[in-house]
Scaffold this active site. Structure first.
Site, PDB file in Angstrom:
ATOM      1  NE  ARG A 115      -3.768   1.655 -10.467  1.00 61.48           N
ATOM      2  CZ  ARG A 115      -3.706   2.951 -10.254  1.00 61.48           C
ATOM      3  NH1 ARG A 115      -3.316   3.764 -11.202  1.00 61.48           N
ATOM      4  NH2 ARG A 115      -4.015   3.451  -9.093  1.00 61.48           N
ATOM      5  N   GLY A 149       0.778  -1.230   0.000  1.00 58.31           N
ATOM      6  CA  GLY A 149       0.000   0.000   0.000  1.00 58.31           C
ATOM      7  C   GLY A 149       0.810   1.279   0.000  1.00 58.31           C
ATOM      8  CE1 TYR A 180      -9.675   0.029  -8.237  1.00 61.88           C
ATOM      9  CE2 TYR A 180      -7.569   0.231  -9.361  1.00 61.88           C
ATOM     10  CZ  TYR A 180      -8.459  -0.512  -8.620  1.00 61.88           C
ATOM     11  OH  TYR A 180      -8.132  -1.787  -8.257  1.00 61.88           O
ATOM     12  N   GLY A 188       3.820  -3.819  -3.583  1.00 57.55           N
ATOM     13  CA  GLY A 188       3.917  -4.119  -5.007  1.00 57.55           C
ATOM     14  C   GLY A 188       4.155  -2.849  -5.801  1.00 57.55           C
ATOM     15  NE  ARG A 189      -0.440   1.390  -5.689  1.00 59.01           N
ATOM     16  CZ  ARG A 189      -1.499   0.988  -6.374  1.00 59.01           C
ATOM     17  NH1 ARG A 189      -1.650   1.358  -7.625  1.00 59.01           N
ATOM     18  NH2 ARG A 189      -2.410   0.224  -5.799  1.00 59.01           N
ATOM     19  CD  GLU A 231       1.384  -8.478   2.588  1.00 60.57           C
ATOM     20  OE1 GLU A 231       1.868  -9.545   2.988  1.00 60.57           O
ATOM     21  OE2 GLU A 231       0.163  -8.248   2.519  1.00 60.57           O
ATOM     22  CB  CYS A 233     -18.104  -2.155 -27.194  1.00 66.79           C
ATOM     23  SG  CYS A 233     -17.541  -2.711 -28.793  1.00 66.79           S
ATOM     24  CD  GLU A 234     -18.081  -1.386 -20.798  1.00 64.40           C
ATOM     25  OE1 GLU A 234     -18.423  -0.277 -20.312  1.00 64.40           O
ATOM     26  OE2 GLU A 234     -18.672  -2.446 -20.571  1.00 64.40           O
TER      27      GLU A 234
HETATM   28  C1  LIG Z   1      -2.643  -5.812  -3.167  1.00 63.31           C
HETATM   29  C2  LIG Z   1      -1.963  -6.250  -1.959  1.00 63.31           C
HETATM   30  C3  LIG Z   1      -0.638  -5.888  -1.731  1.00 63.31           C
HETATM   31  C4  LIG Z   1       0.138  -4.964  -2.620  1.00 63.31           C
HETATM   32  O1  LIG Z   1      -0.433  -3.690  -2.666  1.00 63.31           O
HETATM   33  P1  LIG Z   1       0.393  -2.465  -3.291  1.00 63.31           P
HETATM   34  O2  LIG Z   1      -0.580  -1.344  -3.271  1.00 63.31           O
HETATM   35  O3  LIG Z   1       0.770  -2.873  -4.663  1.00 63.31           O
HETATM   36  O4  LIG Z   1       1.574  -2.243  -2.441  1.00 63.31           O
HETATM   37  C5  LIG Z   1      -0.015  -6.419  -0.617  1.00 63.31           C
HETATM   38  N1  LIG Z   1      -0.653  -7.237   0.228  1.00 63.31           N
HETATM   39  C6  LIG Z   1      -1.931  -7.592   0.047  1.00 63.31           C
HETATM   40  C7  LIG Z   1      -2.568  -8.494   1.023  1.00 63.31           C
HETATM   41  C8  LIG Z   1      -2.640  -7.107  -1.040  1.00 63.31           C
HETATM   42  O5  LIG Z   1      -3.910  -7.452  -1.207  1.00 63.31           O
END
Ligand SMILES: *Cc1c(COP(=O)(O)O)cnc(C)c1O
Length: 430
Positions: free
Chosen positions: A313, A233, A317, A277-278, A275, A343-344
């Site tokens: 996205r 997050g 969103y 990602g982004r 954890e 087609c959206e």
């Molecule tokens: C989606 C998710 C992440 C990664 O979220 P980012 O916004 O990409 O950092 C990590 N842990 C869980 C449980 C998630 O659902």
């Protein structure tokens, strides 16, 4: 924020030849930038034991995962294919953390088989683990902070009562006590309050909430929580005016908080896991498209050769993704909608965006597609997902996933015919 100037420069140098060699559209990832972010993480948390488990769902590409594994990252998975990707990248045992929800027994078995660190999302999931009968030594429990945290002023929790994730704090001691009786000796706690946070505050709040639960578990069960997973997050600035997330500041604040907790309680501080990602790969990718059509109606439209199947996205969103026109420096500015072919009517990368004027065949580059871009893509309307390229440290460009073709779209129509006659229960081919 647009992609870094350094990435933009590296991309500029290869754009034309890569488009000629591989064709458009493509996502292209910048190995150099990814390494720099890995280094930022290591530096920010140099003074406290930590590990980042890259959230595979952000960029589930084997080549990319191997780069991250090479930097010491583990992987956060939530499905069997993600587990397979992590294992394929060389992750073993606790290099993998399995943070699923509404988890099935089959998924748990797959995670157990790899020796993954299991993040228990609910008492019902713990019951399944008990039924399987292979209780691991180490377990992590995802905590649902519930209303208490909202009352404490954590407004970004939104409606904590409707959150489907985690073991409610009111049941945490009970489930940990059961785990203890069944032989679990090492405990961790996890919480993820949301995604795309641009301030460090939610993470410090998470740390406080988890330390509070760690205190409870120690007081009531004599359990020492060995690690706290603050979730993913961490946000990235998608808009040019947003300042970047202060990772170094988060590292300092987390380290200070843990050091004082350690002094206060006389127990060793838990390791910190993320954890994310982004934050790791998001800014280090771009979607390179070409203009297919210029269309003039109530608005001016720029139709490009990619759409929601490559990046949803903006449509899903209303997210902002910065867009540039590499050859546009001396062009007049126009206000346009940049659209795909679905087609959206929400298949738009940008609405009413001021961009240099483009014509058919021009490049249009959509920024920050290094995470949650291709991986969220879908095949609605028979729209296929594009290829992925990697811009290597030495400036070479490597294909790391081919584009989908019609044979992929039709792959699930190649199946064993099966027919059930319900009244006599017979099953036959055809
Ligand atoms: C989606 C998710 C992440 C990664 O979220 P980012 O916004 O990409 O950092 C990590 N842990 C869980 C449980 C998630 O659902």
């Amino acid at each position: 924020m647009p992609i870094s100037q350094a990435f933009a420069k590296r991309l500029d140098a290869v754009l034309g030849s890569a488009a000629q060699c591989f064709g458009t559209p493509f996502h292209i990832y910048d190995e150099q930038g990814i390494h720099e972010t890995c280094t930022d993480f290591d530096e920010a948390f140099a003074d406290t034991p930590y590990r980042e488990y890259f959230a595979v769902k952000g960029l589930p590409n084997p080549t990319m995962l191997r780069i991250l594994a090479g930097r010491g990252m583990g992987f956060d998975c939530s499905s069997r294919p993600e587990l397979a990707l992590a294992a394929g990248a060389g992750a073993v045992g606790h290099d993998i953390c399995f943070t699923s929800n509404n988890t099935s027994a089959d998924e748990l078995r797959a995670a157990l088989k790899l020796g993954a660190l299991i993040n228990v999302d609910d008492v019902a999931v713990f019951d399944k683990l008990v039924d399987i009968g292979e209780m691991p030594d180490t377990l992590c429990f995802r905590v649902q902070p519930g209303k208490a945290a909202t009352d404490a002023g954590a407004s970004y929790l939104g409606d904590a009562e409707s959150a489907k994730f985690g073991v409610p704090v009111t049941r945490l001691v009970e489930v940990c006590a059961r785990a203890q009786r069944l032989g679990v000796t090492s405990f961790g706690l996890h919480m993820m309050l949301g995604s795309g946070f641009m301030s460090t505050e939610p993470f410090l709040r998470t740390l406080d909430l988890l330390l509070e639960q760690a205190d409870r578990l120690r007081a009531e069960l004599g359990v020492t929580v060995e690690f706290v997973n603050l979730g993913g997050g961490l946000g990235i600035p998608y808009e040019p005016t947003q300042p970047p997330f202060d990772l170094a500041g988060l590292g300092r604040a987390v380290t200070d908080r843990l050091a004082s907790w350690e002094r206060e309680h006389g127990v060793r501080r838990p390791r910190v896991l993320f954890e994310s990602g982004r934050f790791v790969t998001g800014p280090h990718g771009a979607l390179v498209t070409r203009v297919v059509n210029r269309m003039s109606k109530a608005r001016e439209y720029v139709g490009v050769d990619a759409g929601m199947s490559a990046l949803m996205r903006p449509a899903m969103y209303g997210a902002y993704h910065h867009i540039t026109v590499p050859e546009g420096a001396d062009r007049p500015i126009e206000v346009v909608d940049v659209v795909g072919s679905l087609c959206e009517n929400n298949d738009k990368f940008a609405k009413q965006r001021a961009l240099p004027a483009v014509t058919e065949g021009d490049f249009v580059v959509i920024h920050d597609t290094g995470a949650h871009a291709l991986s969220m893509g879908f095949n609605y309307n028979g729209r296929l997902r594009p290829q992925e390229l990697l811009l290597r440290l030495d400036g070479s460009v490597e294909r790391v996933r081919r584009a989908e073709e019609e044979r992929d779209y039709f792959a699930t129509l190649d199946f064993e015919p099966l027919r059930l006659i319900p009244h006599d229960g017979s099953v036959s081919a055809s």
